[in-house]
Design an enzyme around this catalytic site. Structure first.
Site, mmCIF file in Angstrom:
data_model
loop_
_atom_site.group_PDB
_atom_site.id
_atom_site.type_symbol
_atom_site.label_atom_id
_atom_site.label_comp_id
_atom_site.label_asym_id
_atom_site.label_seq_id
_atom_site.Cartn_x
_atom_site.Cartn_y
_atom_site.Cartn_z
ATOM 1 C CG HIS A 150 -5.558 -2.850 0.920
ATOM 2 N ND1 HIS A 150 -4.856 -2.673 -0.259
ATOM 3 C CD2 HIS A 150 -5.055 -1.936 1.798
ATOM 4 C CE1 HIS A 150 -3.985 -1.681 -0.107
ATOM 5 N NE2 HIS A 150 -4.084 -1.229 1.126
ATOM 6 C CB SER A 188 -0.957 -0.049 1.196
ATOM 7 O OG SER A 188 -2.052 0.816 1.017
ATOM 8 C CD GLU A 233 -1.906 18.319 14.902
ATOM 9 O OE1 GLU A 233 -2.130 19.518 14.676
ATOM 10 O OE2 GLU A 233 -1.319 17.911 15.932
#
Length: 254
Positions: A234, A84, A175
């Site tokens: 996946h 990925s 974040e």
């Protein structure tokens, strides 16, 4: 940046890179299998696992981190395997530093652009009240209100860290990753191709790497072999580890 990594085995170097929200732990089981024939480097990419955090988060800096690791370890060339987001790092590394890459292996990702699609994952992270959290079961119960799939929750909760004072935090830099998630989906169209040997492995039940992507893959990686692991989604390495391991070992033995 000095990335956190662990090594297993001995022999030719094989560097393995996880996907977004993941860590080197995700590849520990297969890493032990590969370590029977290779020196395996299980890497935490920046802002993930136990690697340092940074406001800079894109494929260029992630590639620089891997190059720095190779330089520090005296590795002139390595087999590179990425899943990925880690597969995107692997592709960028191969197209920017072809001399560093022996064989390239990419798991369930194509070199195309992917629109942001991780909103539920972020909601799962934000559903956990870290300040009041007493234990991991509470975190799972809170996250279950947002994410029904137990396996997905367990994958996310691998990032939960209990500090010495008993309080909890996330190991990854949530974040910054959330702010830069558009960059995670960037494609590498227009890059200089990689003429080396490459293997792209798709999950048969995944929509990340489909037949329509084969032309783009071969335009950048003309010597690529593209195979599908039937029944895998996946997270091919978690769902079909034996099949994936056999494919990688066979490819590397050619």
């Amino acid at each position: 940046m000095k990335l956190n990594f662990r090594t297993l085995g001995s022999g030719s170097p094989l560097i393995i890179m996880h996907g977004v929200f993941g860590s080197s732990d995700n590849w520990q089981t297969l890493g032990k299998v590969f370590a029977e024939n290779f020196k395996v480097y299980l890497v935490d990419l920046r802002n993930h696992g136990n690697s340092p955090h940074s406001d800079e988060f894109d494929y260029d800096v992630m590639v620089e981190d891997v190059v720095e690791l190779m330089e520090d370890e005296g590795i002139s060339q390595a087999h590179i395997l990425g899943h990925s987001m880690g597969g995107k790092v692997a592709m960028h590394l191969a197209t920017q530093h072809a001399d560093l890459v022996d064989k390239l292996m990419v798991v369930d990702i194509a070199p195309k652009y992917y629109a942001p699609h991780h909103q539920q994952i972020f909601e799962g992270f934000h559903s956990v009240d870290l300040e009041k959290l007493q234990n991991r079961k509470e975190a799972d119960d809170q996250m279950a209100q947002v994410i029904a799939n137990f396996g997905v929750r367990q994958f996310i909760l691998k990032n939960l860290n209990r500090k010495q004072d008993g309080t909890f935090n996330w190991k990854l830099n949530l974040e910054v990753i959330e702010a830069a998630i558009e960059k995670v989906g960037e494609g590498i169209e227009g890059a200089v191709g990689f003429d080396g040997t490459a293997l792209f492995i798709a999950g048969g039940k995944s929509d990340y790497l489909v037949s329509q992507d084969h032309e783009l893959i071969r335009s950048l990686f003309p010597n690529a072999e593209i195979v599908t692991v039937d029944g895998a989604g996946h997270w091919v390495h978690a769902e079909k580890p034996r099949e994936l391991g056999e494919l990688v070992i066979e490819f590397l033995s050619k």
